[in-house]
Design a protein around this motif. Structure first.
Motif, PDB file in Angstrom:
ATOM      1  N   PHE A  23       0.834  -1.200   0.000  1.00 29.65           N
ATOM      2  CA  PHE A  23       0.000   0.000   0.000  1.00 29.65           C
ATOM      3  C   PHE A  23       0.873   1.256   0.000  1.00 29.65           C
ATOM      4  N   LEU A  24       1.867   1.281   0.894  1.00 32.14           N
ATOM      5  CA  LEU A  24       2.752   2.443   0.959  1.00 32.14           C
ATOM      6  C   LEU A  24       3.591   2.579  -0.314  1.00 32.14           C
ATOM      7  N   ARG A  25       4.012   1.462  -0.859  1.00 36.71           N
ATOM      8  CA  ARG A  25       4.804   1.482  -2.086  1.00 36.71           C
ATOM      9  C   ARG A  25       3.979   2.068  -3.233  1.00 36.71           C
ATOM     10  N   SER A  26       2.711   1.714  -3.318  1.00 31.77           N
ATOM     11  CA  SER A  26       1.869   2.230  -4.397  1.00 31.77           C
ATOM     12  C   SER A  26       1.551   3.716  -4.206  1.00 31.77           C
ATOM     13  N   ARG A  27       1.486   4.179  -2.967  1.00 29.14           N
ATOM     14  CA  ARG A  27       1.186   5.579  -2.687  1.00 29.14           C
ATOM     15  C   ARG A  27       2.404   6.480  -2.853  1.00 29.14           C
ATOM     16  N   LEU A  28       3.562   5.985  -2.452  1.00 27.50           N
ATOM     17  CA  LEU A  28       4.755   6.844  -2.420  1.00 27.50           C
ATOM     18  C   LEU A  28       5.619   6.755  -3.662  1.00 27.50           C
TER      19      LEU A  28
END
Length: 73
Positions: A67-72
């Protein structure tokens, strides 16, 4: 297939860290590992309950990282 392999590797790493933390705790926290030995400590940490917790934590950790990888990124 590449996504599945990546998930297995990342979850496996989280499980490795979980079990290494438990093993260190047997020698530092309770101190029983020093008295009863390494074989006892390994047998004490590899239980069904610990495995379920490790897999659940690995899946949650993997989902959070993705999730964080896709957002950042």
């Amino acid at each position: 297939m590449k996504i599945f392999a990546r998930a297995v590797v990342e979850a496996g790493f989280i499980i490795l860290l979980f079990y290494s933390n438990l093993l260190m705790g047997e020698f530092e926290g309770s101190g029983q590992g020093r008295v009863k030995g390494l074989v006892w400590a390994v047998q004490d940490i590899f239980t069904t309950a610990n495995f379920i917790i490790a897999v659940a934590a690995a899946l949650i950790g993997y989902a959070l990282v993705e999730f964080l990888r896709s957002r950042l990124l």
